[in-house]
Design an enzyme around this catalytic site. Structure first.
Site, PDB file in Angstrom:
ATOM      1  N   THR A  27       0.835  -1.212   0.000  1.00  0.00           N
ATOM      2  CA  THR A  27       0.000   0.000   0.000  1.00  0.00           C
ATOM      3  C   THR A  27       0.867   1.257   0.000  1.00  0.00           C
ATOM      4  OG1 THR A  27      -1.637  -1.225   1.271  1.00  0.00           O
ATOM      5  CG2 THR A  27      -1.864   1.172   1.253  1.00  0.00           C
ATOM      6  N   VAL A  28       1.806   1.338   0.940  1.00  0.00           N
ATOM      7  CA  VAL A  28       2.580   2.574   1.085  1.00  0.00           C
ATOM      8  C   VAL A  28       3.682   2.668   0.024  1.00  0.00           C
ATOM      9  CG1 VAL A  28       3.885   4.023   2.677  1.00  0.00           C
ATOM     10  CG2 VAL A  28       2.120   2.498   3.573  1.00  0.00           C
ATOM     11  N   LYS A 120       6.128   1.856  12.686  1.00  0.00           N
ATOM     12  CA  LYS A 120       6.002   2.223  14.110  1.00  0.00           C
ATOM     13  C   LYS A 120       6.425   1.105  15.044  1.00  0.00           C
ATOM     14  CE  LYS A 120       1.752   1.330  12.236  1.00  0.00           C
ATOM     15  NZ  LYS A 120       0.847   1.902  11.295  1.00  0.00           N
ATOM     16  N   GLU A 144       8.184  10.189   9.812  1.00  0.00           N
ATOM     17  CA  GLU A 144       6.932  10.934   9.979  1.00  0.00           C
ATOM     18  C   GLU A 144       5.694  10.050   9.819  1.00  0.00           C
ATOM     19  OE1 GLU A 144       6.452  14.558  10.654  1.00  0.00           O
ATOM     20  OE2 GLU A 144       4.727  13.361  11.240  1.00  0.00           O
ATOM     21  N   GLU A 205      -7.738  -6.211  10.095  1.00  0.00           N
ATOM     22  CA  GLU A 205      -6.950  -7.358   9.639  1.00  0.00           C
ATOM     23  C   GLU A 205      -7.653  -8.660  10.019  1.00  0.00           C
ATOM     24  OE1 GLU A 205      -3.930  -7.045   8.199  1.00  0.00           O
ATOM     25  OE2 GLU A 205      -3.779  -4.870   8.410  1.00  0.00           O
ATOM     26  N   ASP A 216      -1.062  -1.338  18.343  1.00  0.00           N
ATOM     27  CA  ASP A 216      -0.674  -0.386  17.288  1.00  0.00           C
ATOM     28  C   ASP A 216      -0.658   1.044  17.847  1.00  0.00           C
ATOM     29  OD1 ASP A 216      -0.459   0.363  14.271  1.00  0.00           O
ATOM     30  OD2 ASP A 216      -2.173   1.527  15.005  1.00  0.00           O
ATOM     31  N   LYS A 220       2.629   3.772  18.426  1.00  0.00           N
ATOM     32  CA  LYS A 220       2.657   5.192  18.031  1.00  0.00           C
ATOM     33  C   LYS A 220       2.857   6.078  19.257  1.00  0.00           C
ATOM     34  CE  LYS A 220      -0.470   4.202  14.214  1.00  0.00           C
ATOM     35  NZ  LYS A 220      -1.880   4.151  13.824  1.00  0.00           N
TER      36      LYS A 220
HETATM   37  N1  LIG Z   1      -1.015   1.100   5.130  1.00  0.00           N
HETATM   38  C1  LIG Z   1      -1.057   2.231   5.804  1.00  0.00           C
HETATM   39  O1  LIG Z   1      -1.997   3.003   5.672  1.00  0.00           O
HETATM   40  C2  LIG Z   1       0.069   2.596   6.729  1.00  0.00           C
HETATM   41  C3  LIG Z   1      -0.021   3.808   7.473  1.00  0.00           C
HETATM   42  C4  LIG Z   1       1.055   4.174   8.292  1.00  0.00           C
HETATM   43  C5  LIG Z   1       2.150   3.337   8.399  1.00  0.00           C
HETATM   44  N2  LIG Z   1       2.176   2.162   7.705  1.00  0.00           N
HETATM   45  C6  LIG Z   1       3.359   1.313   7.861  1.00  0.00           C
HETATM   46  O2  LIG Z   1       3.994   1.196   6.578  1.00  0.00           O
HETATM   47  C7  LIG Z   1       4.623  -0.067   6.462  1.00  0.00           C
HETATM   48  C8  LIG Z   1       4.108  -0.774   5.206  1.00  0.00           C
HETATM   49  O3  LIG Z   1       2.711  -0.915   5.322  1.00  0.00           O
HETATM   50  P1  LIG Z   1       1.817  -1.376   4.065  1.00  0.00           P
HETATM   51  O4  LIG Z   1       0.410  -1.139   4.489  1.00  0.00           O
HETATM   52  O5  LIG Z   1       2.302  -0.765   2.817  1.00  0.00           O
HETATM   53  O6  LIG Z   1       2.092  -2.939   4.070  1.00  0.00           O
HETATM   54  P2  LIG Z   1       1.749  -3.987   2.904  1.00  0.00           P
HETATM   55  O7  LIG Z   1       0.741  -3.447   1.971  1.00  0.00           O
HETATM   56  O8  LIG Z   1       1.485  -5.278   3.594  1.00  0.00           O
HETATM   57  O9  LIG Z   1       3.137  -4.087   2.105  1.00  0.00           O
HETATM   58  C9  LIG Z   1       4.271  -4.694   2.656  1.00  0.00           C
HETATM   59  C10 LIG Z   1       5.311  -4.857   1.557  1.00  0.00           C
HETATM   60  O10 LIG Z   1       6.453  -5.451   2.141  1.00  0.00           O
HETATM   61  C11 LIG Z   1       6.857  -6.539   1.320  1.00  0.00           C
HETATM   62  N3  LIG Z   1       7.460  -7.577   2.169  1.00  0.00           N
HETATM   63  C12 LIG Z   1       6.895  -8.253   3.165  1.00  0.00           C
HETATM   64  N4  LIG Z   1       7.768  -9.116   3.716  1.00  0.00           N
HETATM   65  C13 LIG Z   1       8.911  -8.986   3.015  1.00  0.00           C
HETATM   66  C14 LIG Z   1      10.173  -9.617   3.054  1.00  0.00           C
HETATM   67  N5  LIG Z   1      10.436 -10.577   3.950  1.00  0.00           N
HETATM   68  N6  LIG Z   1      11.104  -9.223   2.167  1.00  0.00           N
HETATM   69  C15 LIG Z   1      10.829  -8.270   1.245  1.00  0.00           C
HETATM   70  N7  LIG Z   1       9.656  -7.633   1.154  1.00  0.00           N
HETATM   71  C16 LIG Z   1       8.712  -8.005   2.010  1.00  0.00           C
HETATM   72  C17 LIG Z   1       5.599  -7.056   0.653  1.00  0.00           C
HETATM   73  O11 LIG Z   1       5.958  -7.732  -0.547  1.00  0.00           O
HETATM   74  P3  LIG Z   1       4.867  -8.385  -1.539  1.00  0.00           P
HETATM   75  O12 LIG Z   1       3.987  -7.253  -1.971  1.00  0.00           O
HETATM   76  O13 LIG Z   1       5.672  -8.941  -2.639  1.00  0.00           O
HETATM   77  O14 LIG Z   1       4.137  -9.407  -0.725  1.00  0.00           O
HETATM   78  C18 LIG Z   1       4.849  -5.756   0.410  1.00  0.00           C
HETATM   79  O15 LIG Z   1       5.217  -5.184  -0.805  1.00  0.00           O
HETATM   80  C19 LIG Z   1       4.321  -0.808   7.772  1.00  0.00           C
HETATM   81  O16 LIG Z   1       5.383  -0.602   8.674  1.00  0.00           O
HETATM   82  C20 LIG Z   1       3.073  -0.105   8.285  1.00  0.00           C
HETATM   83  O17 LIG Z   1       2.915  -0.182   9.678  1.00  0.00           O
HETATM   84  C21 LIG Z   1       1.171   1.780   6.881  1.00  0.00           C
END
Ligand SMILES: NC(=O)c1ccc[n+]([C@@H]2O[C@H](COP(=O)([O-])OP(=O)(O)OC[C@H]3O[C@@H](n4cnc5c(N)ncnc54)[C@H](OP(=O)(O)O)[C@@H]3O)[C@@H](O)[C@H]2O)c1
Length: 442
Positions: A27-28, A120, A144, A205, A216, A220
């Protein structure tokens, strides 16, 4: 006169592009690429130089992520991103407190690269170690997006409010809980029913415990408290209580009394130390946090000179979170490489954990009791013996199972007394199920 050339923390001229590597393309991560593409020119003008992606990494190379990745080098092993010669800053968007995210963060500093992360969990558990590593390497660590997603609260407190002594920082930090509580409030439904719906809609989730048990928000809060109070991040000092035990009846009683229920993360200085706690609270409808719904996050900080500051906005989602990540990159591109936390890490203090019960306040207590004579007197006696003064008491007639609901609001007093009153009632044959205690945000 030779022209004066400015350099960033890595000896690059500030006119050269800032070259980044992205680990995590979910997502991010995909949001960051979309934002860098959409606003490339604006970002280059604001940053004083272009921000370019050299390499990316995730688990599945062939997944369609809605952005063109063919322009970037691909690394199967995220750790190699930090070792590349064409990377100045690594952006970690994998998630998880340890594992590949932590290995990459450590590897980035070891290789003298900067790190931007939205993680976080990693910062709450390893923030001090990583801040020290960044400082030792003379590189940047920016995060941030880790607190309140797109809301610039870290920058707001670390830079904007840097001259203030902060006495309190608290807020609504978890969108999933907010969604569930808002639905329970709007539709009078019970927690389990709304959670089920939130999972089906993708707002919660499959394993929702991190969100609904306050973990969570606790991550934060640990980061926020460190920035606000100049303390070492200490997740273990955060007392956690989630929203599993909030009933629709609690929300209805709160509404009658002029409050809304919110999961609040709160850090507060007291005579004996620093309180850090995540817990459901009654928030007066006149308070800005009572109007924070859905995925919105909000943080209130009380500064001794600035007064009450309110930071509010989208706490999650691709766009808002990417906005915060890229803001950090712009900062680094400009050469702003200050300490990661609110001051150099060797000046941070280890906060003394405030004694539980020291805090004063009002509380809401809900008892589900057997419908028989003497029950109210037993509860009132426990309150009296513990020194708790009752402001109001409401008894609601028989529930479908024959039990009766008793809701009490206390006058202000030490939280210790309320805990003692509940302890006196432990094991009472009059109580059906566990009582609910929620502190009131006044
Ligand atoms: N989503 C939000 O709104 C949000 C808001 C604030 C902070 N965050 C933080 O941002 C971070 C990412 O969140 P997200 O929502 O983007 O997560 P996500 O959608 O689950 O994406 C995680 C990414 O990490 C990759 N990944 C997972 N395990 C891995 C590994 N062992 N080696 C290499 N790549 C790996 C995944 O690869 P694949 O795609 O190939 O499976 C995926 O591309 C987290 O720390 C989260 O807490 C997220």
């Amino acid at each position: 006169m030779p022209e004066k050339v400015r350099h960033d923390g890595w000896g690059c001229e500030l006119s050269e592009p800032l070259r980044i590597a992205l680990a995590g393309l979910g997502t991010v991560g995909a949001g960051v690429i979309a934002l860098l593409d959409a606003n490339a020119e604006l970002i280059a003008r604001r940053a004083g130089r272009a921000i370019t992606v050299s390499a990316v990494s995730a688990r599945d190379r062939h997944k369609d992520r809605g952005v063109d990745l063919s322009r970037f080098a691909w690394e199967d092993d995220t750790r190699t991103l930090a070792e590349r010669g064409d990377v100045d800053v690594v952006v970690e968007l994998i998630g998880g407190s340890d594992g590949p995210a932590l290995a990459l963060a450590r590897g980035s500093f070891a290789a003298g690269k900067g790190l931007v992360t939205a993680n976080k969990a990693m910062l709450a558990h390893h923030g001090l170690e990583l801040a020290r590593a960044a400082e030792a390497a003379g590189t940047a660590l920016r995060f941030e997006a880790a607190v309140a997603g797109g809301v610039p609260v870290i920058k707001g407190l670390r830079e904007g409010a840097a001259a203030n002594r902060i006495t309190q920082a608290y807020g609504v930090l978890n969108g999933t809980c907010n969604f569930i509580l808002s639905r329970m409030e709007g539709e009078g439904r019970e927690f389990a029913d709304v959670l089920d719906e939130a999972q089906r809609l993708g707002f919660a989730e499959a394993d929702p415990s991190f969100d609904i048990d306050g973990v969570d928000a606790g991550h934060k809060l640990a980061i926020l408290a460190s920035i606000a109070f100049g303390t070492e991040p200490a997740f273990d000092d955060v007392a956690l209580e989630g929203i599993r035990h909030v009933l629709a009846a609690d929300i209805a009683e709160a509404a009658v009394l002029g409050y809304r229920v919110r999961l609040i993360g709160m850090a507060e200085e007291s005579g004996s130390g620093l309180f850090q706690r995540v817990h459901p609270c009654l928030v007066p409808v006149s308070h800005p946090l009572a109007h924070v719904t859905g995925a919105t996050n909000a943080v209130v900080a009380e500064g001794d000179f600035a007064g009450r500051l309110l930071f509010q906005g989208p706490g999650a989602g691709a766009g808002p979170t990417a906005s915060a990540v890229v803001a950090d990159l712009i900062d680094i591109a400009r050469g702003n490489v200050g300490p990661p936390l609110s001051m150099p890490s060797d000046l941070l203090t280890r906060a003394v954990r405030a004694a539980p019960g020291d805090r004063r306040g009002r509380a809401y207590l809900r008892f589900t009791v057997a419908d028989r004579v003497g029950v109210l007197a037993e509860i009132a006696a426990a309150m009296r013996d513990a020194g708790v003064s009752i402001e109001s008491l409401i008894q609601r007639g028989a529930q479908p199972d024959g039990s009766v609901l008793v809701a009490i609001v206390t006058h202000e007093g030490p939280e210790r007394s309320v805990a003692q009153a509940l302890e006196r009632l432990r094991g009472s044959q009059s109580l059906v199920g566990r009582p609910m205690l929620m502190h009131i945000l006044d």
